[in-house]
Design a protein around this motif. Structure first.
Motif, short mmCIF file in Angstrom:
data_model
loop_
_atom_site.label_atom_id
_atom_site.label_comp_id
_atom_site.label_asym_id
_atom_site.label_seq_id
_atom_site.Cartn_x
_atom_site.Cartn_y
_atom_site.Cartn_z
N MET A 1 -7.38 -3.70 11.64
CA MET A 1 -7.99 -4.15 10.40
C MET A 1 -6.90 -4.70 9.50
O MET A 1 -5.79 -4.19 9.45
N ASP A 2 -7.22 -5.71 8.76
CA ASP A 2 -6.32 -6.37 7.83
C ASP A 2 -6.04 -5.43 6.64
O ASP A 2 -6.92 -5.19 5.81
N VAL A 3 -4.84 -4.91 6.55
CA VAL A 3 -4.47 -3.97 5.50
C VAL A 3 -4.62 -4.60 4.12
O VAL A 3 -5.08 -3.95 3.18
N ARG A 4 -4.27 -5.87 3.98
CA ARG A 4 -4.41 -6.55 2.67
C ARG A 4 -5.86 -6.52 2.20
O ARG A 4 -6.13 -6.30 1.03
N LEU A 5 -6.77 -6.74 3.14
CA LEU A 5 -8.18 -6.76 2.79
C LEU A 5 -8.67 -5.37 2.38
O LEU A 5 -9.37 -5.22 1.38
N VAL A 6 -8.28 -4.37 3.12
CA VAL A 6 -8.67 -2.99 2.79
C VAL A 6 -8.11 -2.60 1.43
O VAL A 6 -8.81 -2.01 0.60
N GLU A 7 -6.86 -2.92 1.17
CA GLU A 7 -6.25 -2.59 -0.12
C GLU A 7 -6.93 -3.33 -1.27
O GLU A 7 -7.16 -2.75 -2.34
N ALA A 8 -7.27 -4.60 -1.06
CA ALA A 8 -7.95 -5.37 -2.11
C ALA A 8 -9.33 -4.81 -2.39
O ALA A 8 -9.74 -4.69 -3.55
N ALA A 9 -10.06 -4.42 -1.35
CA ALA A 9 -11.39 -3.84 -1.54
C ALA A 9 -11.29 -2.49 -2.24
O ALA A 9 -12.08 -2.18 -3.14
N HIS A 10 -10.30 -1.69 -1.86
CA HIS A 10 -10.12 -0.38 -2.48
C HIS A 10 -9.73 -0.51 -3.95
O HIS A 10 -10.09 0.35 -4.77
N ALA A 11 -9.06 -1.56 -4.31
CA ALA A 11 -8.64 -1.76 -5.70
C ALA A 11 -9.82 -2.13 -6.60
O ALA A 11 -9.70 -2.05 -7.83
N GLU A 12 -10.93 -2.53 -6.02
CA GLU A 12 -12.10 -2.94 -6.80
C GLU A 12 -13.05 -1.74 -6.96
O GLU A 12 -13.67 -1.30 -6.00
N PRO A 13 -13.18 -1.21 -8.19
CA PRO A 13 -14.01 -0.03 -8.40
C PRO A 13 -15.46 -0.18 -7.92
O PRO A 13 -16.05 0.77 -7.41
N LEU A 14 -16.04 -1.36 -8.07
CA LEU A 14 -17.42 -1.55 -7.63
C LEU A 14 -17.58 -1.43 -6.12
O LEU A 14 -18.61 -0.96 -5.63
N LEU A 15 -16.57 -1.85 -5.37
CA LEU A 15 -16.64 -1.73 -3.91
C LEU A 15 -16.22 -0.34 -3.45
O LEU A 15 -16.72 0.16 -2.44
N ARG A 16 -15.34 0.29 -4.18
CA ARG A 16 -14.87 1.62 -3.81
C ARG A 16 -16.00 2.64 -3.83
O ARG A 16 -15.96 3.65 -3.13
N GLN A 17 -17.05 2.39 -4.60
CA GLN A 17 -18.16 3.34 -4.67
C GLN A 17 -19.20 3.10 -3.57
O GLN A 17 -20.12 3.90 -3.41
N LEU A 18 -19.04 2.05 -2.79
CA LEU A 18 -19.97 1.77 -1.69
C LEU A 18 -19.48 2.39 -0.39
O LEU A 18 -18.35 2.85 -0.29
N TYR A 19 -20.34 2.40 0.62
CA TYR A 19 -20.01 2.97 1.92
C TYR A 19 -19.44 1.84 2.79
O TYR A 19 -20.15 0.92 3.15
#
Length: 113
Positions: A1-19
């Motif tokens: 998995m693309d680490v940059r993508l995972v880190e960018a998604a994790h940095a976004e609070p709205l996405l961090r609350q999703l599954y």
């Protein structure tokens, strides 16, 4: 998995609350944990370290992005209205909670009866 993508998604609070889920290096998000909600855009990889945001269905193209952060922003822009934390359960639980009026939602995500 693309680490940059995972880190960018994790940095976004709205996405961090999703599954989240990944499949074939694509990054998906769901509003429920028991089965897929299929109402949130997802991110696919393109050649040249670029991204394609589609969804909720594969035939709906949201846009292309040069960076992981741009791809995440496209997903956030395509979130369903009132998108909140993922619920434990399947679509039926999500549908039930989606019918509760907004004024009956309390701070911790629990609904009043």
């Amino acid at each position: 998995m693309d680490v940059r993508l995972v880190e960018a998604a994790h940095a976004e609070p709205l996405l961090r609350q999703l599954y989240p889920s990944s499949s074939h290096q694509n990054l998906h998000f769901s509003r429920c944990s028991g089965e897929w909600s299929w109402d949130v855009p997802f991110i696919m990889h393109l050649p040249g370290r670029r991204y394609l945001v589609a969804g909720p269905s594969r035939s709906q193209i949201v846009g292309e992005a040069d960076t992981a952060e741009e791809a995440v922003a496209l997903v956030v822009g395509g979130l369903p209205p009132g998108c909140g934390p993922a619920v434990v359960g399947g679509r039926e639980e999500l549908d039930r909670l989606d019918t509760v009026p907004a004024d009956q939602v309390v701070e911790d995500g629990e609904r009043r009866s």
